[in-house]
Design an enzyme around this catalytic site. Sequence first.
Site, short mmCIF file in Angstrom:
data_model
loop_
_atom_site.label_atom_id
_atom_site.label_comp_id
_atom_site.label_asym_id
_atom_site.label_seq_id
_atom_site.Cartn_x
_atom_site.Cartn_y
_atom_site.Cartn_z
N LEU A 218 0.81 -1.22 0.00
CA LEU A 218 0.00 0.00 0.00
C LEU A 218 0.85 1.27 0.00
O LEU A 218 0.35 2.33 0.34
CB LEU A 218 -0.95 0.01 1.20
N CYS A 236 3.14 -1.44 8.88
CA CYS A 236 1.73 -1.12 8.63
C CYS A 236 0.89 -2.39 8.49
O CYS A 236 -0.16 -2.53 9.11
CB CYS A 236 1.60 -0.27 7.38
N HIS A 237 1.37 -3.36 7.68
CA HIS A 237 0.60 -4.58 7.46
C HIS A 237 1.46 -5.84 7.57
O HIS A 237 1.03 -6.92 7.18
CB HIS A 237 -0.08 -4.54 6.08
N GLY A 238 2.70 -5.66 8.05
CA GLY A 238 3.53 -6.82 8.36
C GLY A 238 4.18 -7.49 7.17
O GLY A 238 4.17 -8.72 7.10
N PRO A 251 1.61 -9.41 3.22
CA PRO A 251 0.67 -9.23 2.10
C PRO A 251 1.27 -8.60 0.84
O PRO A 251 0.59 -8.55 -0.18
CB PRO A 251 -0.39 -8.30 2.70
#
Length: 272
Positions: A218, A236-238, A251
């Site tokens: 992202l 943020c999202h690993g 991700p």
Amino acid sequence: MINIVSKSSSLAPYLRGTSHAVGGHTKALTPPVVPPPKPRELHKTRVLNNYTLKKLLPSGDVSVRAGPAVTTQVRFAHTDIEVPDFSKYRRSSVQKPDVSSGDSDESRKTFTYLILGGGTVASAYAAKTVVTQFVSSMSASADVLALAKVEIKLSEIPEGKSFTFKWRGKPLFIRHRTSEEISKERAVSVSELRDPQADDERVQKPEWLVLIGVCTHLGCVPIANAGDYGGYYCPCHGSHYDNSGRIRKGPAPLNLEVPPYEFMDESTLIVG
């Protein structure tokens, strides 16, 4: 209505008179009586001299008189108006009706084609200029172009460290890898990677790793020297990246982007 037209060739070019009888707004007490014409008529006069013509032509202002029964209107039309001659403005090749103007047509075609061709070239040049100016207005400004390339002194980056620079508004990661890190990344099986890419395909020199520090998930900025693989980690999202910038966990679908760069010498790197 009474029309008086002279049939004499000497009078016809000068005067034609017309008289109209129109009903008025008042009603006459007695019906109007039109007297019969006198024996002296214009058509009986074959040759009119100046004296006779002066007597026939009206002198002074023309007046309209209204009586108790009718309204009389008298009009005089001039027939001595000459049609203007435009012969001197016409081409000599078309003044004679019995002579073909084929040669003149060819010369006129040449002139027409010349004007048409010149206008087409001028219009194409103007359109090209407008498009060029429009495209140039959307290009990068001078301050952005000045940052299109960045020069980095590699001697300032110690071994085992990753420095961050700014390039075209994006974070730029430059890592001075150790021999252990190089051996570890080259030993990774490409078949195990989500975005398969060998380590030697991502670097020009094994000890220098150049990446754009934008997460491919992202657009977050990862943290250097962190994560399960000791490379880069996006909190943020690993998403976890190794010391070659390849995605190993999380991700993110792709590896970190490698920008265009070149080595000017052993201690100078140009990115862009």
